[in-house]
Design a protein around this motif. Structure first.
Motif, short mmCIF file in Angstrom:
data_model
loop_
_atom_site.label_atom_id
_atom_site.label_comp_id
_atom_site.label_asym_id
_atom_site.label_seq_id
_atom_site.Cartn_x
_atom_site.Cartn_y
_atom_site.Cartn_z
N GLU A 1 0.83 -1.20 0.00
CA GLU A 1 0.00 0.00 0.00
C GLU A 1 0.86 1.25 0.00
OE1 GLU A 1 -0.89 0.23 4.81
OE2 GLU A 1 -2.39 -0.65 3.48
N CYS A 2 0.28 2.34 -0.51
CA CYS A 2 0.95 3.63 -0.50
C CYS A 2 -0.09 4.75 -0.56
CB CYS A 2 1.93 3.75 -1.67
SG CYS A 2 1.17 3.56 -3.29
N GLN A 3 0.28 5.91 -0.05
CA GLN A 3 -0.59 7.09 -0.06
C GLN A 3 -0.42 7.83 -1.38
OE1 GLN A 3 -2.84 8.20 2.10
NE2 GLN A 3 -2.51 6.74 3.76
N ILE A 4 -1.55 8.21 -2.01
CA ILE A 4 -1.52 8.93 -3.28
C ILE A 4 -2.44 10.15 -3.18
CG2 ILE A 4 -2.09 8.81 -5.74
CD1 ILE A 4 -1.44 5.85 -5.66
N SER A 5 -1.97 11.30 -3.64
CA SER A 5 -2.80 12.51 -3.67
C SER A 5 -2.72 13.13 -5.05
CB SER A 5 -2.33 13.51 -2.61
OG SER A 5 -1.01 13.96 -2.89
N GLY A 6 -3.74 13.92 -5.42
CA GLY A 6 -3.75 14.59 -6.72
C GLY A 6 -5.14 15.11 -7.05
N HIS A 7 -5.20 16.11 -7.93
CA HIS A 7 -6.48 16.66 -8.36
C HIS A 7 -6.39 16.96 -9.84
CE1 HIS A 7 -10.36 18.64 -7.94
NE2 HIS A 7 -9.88 19.63 -8.73
N PRO A 8 -7.31 16.44 -10.62
CA PRO A 8 -8.42 15.58 -10.19
C PRO A 8 -7.92 14.22 -9.69
CG PRO A 8 -8.27 15.65 -12.57
CD PRO A 8 -7.32 16.68 -12.07
N GLN A 9 -8.82 13.49 -9.04
CA GLN A 9 -8.42 12.21 -8.43
C GLN A 9 -7.80 11.30 -9.48
OE1 GLN A 9 -10.82 10.25 -5.35
NE2 GLN A 9 -10.86 8.45 -6.71
N PRO A 10 -6.63 10.78 -9.20
CA PRO A 10 -5.95 9.95 -10.20
C PRO A 10 -6.54 8.54 -10.30
CG PRO A 10 -4.64 10.07 -8.20
CD PRO A 10 -5.80 11.01 -8.00
N THR A 11 -6.24 7.92 -11.41
CA THR A 11 -6.56 6.50 -11.61
C THR A 11 -5.34 5.68 -11.22
OG1 THR A 11 -8.04 7.01 -13.46
CG2 THR A 11 -7.21 4.75 -13.30
N VAL A 12 -5.57 4.64 -10.44
CA VAL A 12 -4.46 3.83 -9.92
C VAL A 12 -4.42 2.47 -10.62
CG1 VAL A 12 -3.53 2.67 -7.88
CG2 VAL A 12 -4.49 4.97 -7.68
N MET A 13 -3.23 2.07 -11.04
CA MET A 13 -3.02 0.75 -11.64
C MET A 13 -1.80 0.08 -11.00
SD MET A 13 -3.81 1.39 -15.70
CE MET A 13 -2.82 2.87 -15.78
N TRP A 14 -1.85 -1.23 -10.90
CA TRP A 14 -0.76 -2.01 -10.32
C TRP A 14 -0.16 -2.91 -11.39
CZ3 TRP A 14 1.19 -1.85 -5.36
CH2 TRP A 14 0.46 -1.11 -4.43
N TYR A 15 1.16 -3.06 -11.33
CA TYR A 15 1.88 -3.91 -12.28
C TYR A 15 2.83 -4.84 -11.54
CZ TYR A 15 0.38 -0.43 -15.74
OH TYR A 15 -0.36 0.40 -16.53
N ARG A 16 2.97 -6.03 -12.08
CA ARG A 16 4.05 -6.93 -11.65
C ARG A 16 5.01 -7.03 -12.82
NH1 ARG A 16 5.81 -11.84 -12.66
NH2 ARG A 16 7.08 -12.92 -11.10
N GLU A 17 6.24 -6.54 -12.62
CA GLU A 17 7.17 -6.35 -13.73
C GLU A 17 6.46 -5.47 -14.76
OE1 GLU A 17 10.09 -7.04 -13.08
OE2 GLU A 17 9.97 -8.62 -11.58
N ASP A 18 6.23 -5.95 -16.00
CA ASP A 18 5.56 -5.13 -17.03
C ASP A 18 4.12 -5.54 -17.26
OD1 ASP A 18 7.90 -3.66 -17.47
OD2 ASP A 18 8.68 -5.17 -18.87
N TYR A 19 3.59 -6.41 -16.40
CA TYR A 19 2.25 -6.92 -16.62
C TYR A 19 1.26 -6.27 -15.67
CZ TYR A 19 4.72 -10.49 -19.29
OH TYR A 19 5.53 -11.13 -20.19
N LYS A 20 0.16 -5.77 -16.23
CA LYS A 20 -0.87 -5.12 -15.42
C LYS A 20 -1.63 -6.16 -14.60
CE LYS A 20 -4.99 -2.20 -15.74
NZ LYS A 20 -5.93 -1.51 -16.64
N ILE A 21 -1.88 -5.84 -13.34
CA ILE A 21 -2.61 -6.74 -12.44
C ILE A 21 -4.07 -6.32 -12.42
CG2 ILE A 21 -2.83 -7.60 -10.09
CD1 ILE A 21 0.13 -6.94 -9.69
N GLU A 22 -4.96 -7.26 -12.70
CA GLU A 22 -6.39 -7.01 -12.62
C GLU A 22 -6.91 -7.49 -11.27
OE1 GLU A 22 -7.94 -5.32 -14.80
OE2 GLU A 22 -6.53 -5.38 -16.50
N SER A 23 -7.84 -6.73 -10.70
CA SER A 23 -8.41 -7.11 -9.41
C SER A 23 -9.16 -8.43 -9.54
CB SER A 23 -9.36 -6.02 -8.91
OG SER A 23 -9.77 -6.30 -7.58
N SER A 24 -8.90 -9.35 -8.61
CA SER A 24 -9.52 -10.68 -8.63
C SER A 24 -9.57 -11.21 -7.21
CB SER A 24 -8.72 -11.63 -9.53
OG SER A 24 -7.42 -11.83 -8.99
N MET A 25 -9.98 -12.47 -7.08
CA MET A 25 -10.03 -13.08 -5.76
C MET A 25 -8.62 -13.21 -5.18
SD MET A 25 -11.59 -16.78 -4.61
CE MET A 25 -13.23 -16.31 -5.18
#
Length: 264
Positions: free
Chosen positions: A24-48
């Motif tokens: 986890e990390c704290q993020i601030s910005g205006h307008p509210q940013p869009t957050v994405m997570w990656y493992r190496e160069d691959y985007k992680i999609e939310s799942s179980m």
């Protein structure tokens, strides 16, 4: 305002396989940013298995159950109309490795009052759960004025500043962590001025073990049979006329082990 991640951002972490991991990390910005997570160069999609949330400025990725293949660099990227910012994190599964002595102890023979040095090398290095013990004939040794023990970066050593005949015996270094244990052993023989014979003169092919204590010489003959019944002697190297003899009688049909105690 460009999205930003306040220092220190993500922190590297090492965990045990099967545990849950939270990044986890704290993020601030205006307008509210869009957050994405990656493992190496691959985007992680939310799942179980990978749960992603971003609430009240806190971006969080929860890995429900960590496995070895999950190890790598994880990056959290926040983007809005003003720009983009990222912070990365290195996750490594803790190696589930039990102790292993890659360099074993070596037996020593020396004169009384001389120094004695034993050393061995151990893996894994840097395991905070590792406990290293030194034993003499199976009993723990404690650091004292004439005993010095070192355990640093996989290097283990035991030093006798002065060795006496009573120190003769089996020296063992034993290492234990939460995954298992390993040990290495060697023989220390400290000779008086009048020393006992060190090498057993058993018939070719016959296996035997010897152990010297302060006032006794022990000879163990392994897998004995009826033909081994005989007189066994222990003599001084300097004067073979000074000796003691024990008679071995073998009874029964099954191979066994004979333990002779020959006193000086």
């Amino acid at each position: 305002e460009t999205a930003r991640v306040p220092v220190p951002g993500l922190k590297n972490k090492t965990v045990t396989e099967g545990e849950s991991v939270t990044l986890e990390c704290q993020i601030s910005g205006h307008p509210q940013p869009t957050v994405m997570w990656y493992r190496e160069d691959y985007k992680i999609e939310s799942s179980m298995d990978f749960q992603i949330t971003f609430k009240a400025g806190l971006a969080r990725l929860v890995i429900r159950e960590a496995f070895a293949e999950d190890s790598g660099r994880f990056t959290c990227t926040a983007t809005n109309q003003a720009g983009s910012v990222s912070t990365s994190y290195l996750y490594d599964k803790e190696k589930q490795q039990k102790p292993f002595f890659k360099k074993k102890l070596t037996s020593l023979r020396l004169k009384q009052f001389g120094p004695a040095h034993f050393e061995c090398r151990l893996t894994p290095i840097g395991d905070p759960t590792m406990v290293v013990e030194w034993l003499h004939d199976g009993k723990p040794l404690e650091a004292a004025n004439r005993l010095r023990m070192i355990n640093e970066f996989g290097y283990c050593s035991l030093d006798y500043g002065v060795a006496y005949s009573r120190d003769s015996g089996v020296i063992t270094c034993r290492a234990t962590n939460k995954y298992g244990t390993d040990h290495t052993s060697a023989t220390l023989i400290v000779k008086d001025e009048k020393s006992l014979v060190e090498e057993s003169q058993l018939p070719e092919g016959k296996r035997g073990l010897q152990r010297i204590e302060e006032k006794a010489h022990f000879l163990s003959v392994l897998t004995i049979d009826m033909s081994d019944a005989d007189d066994y002697s222990c003599a001084l190297v300097e004067d073979e006329s000074v000796k003691t003899t024990a008679k071995l009688t073998v009874e029964g049909k099954h191979p066994t082990q004979y333990h002779a105690i020959l006193l000086r």
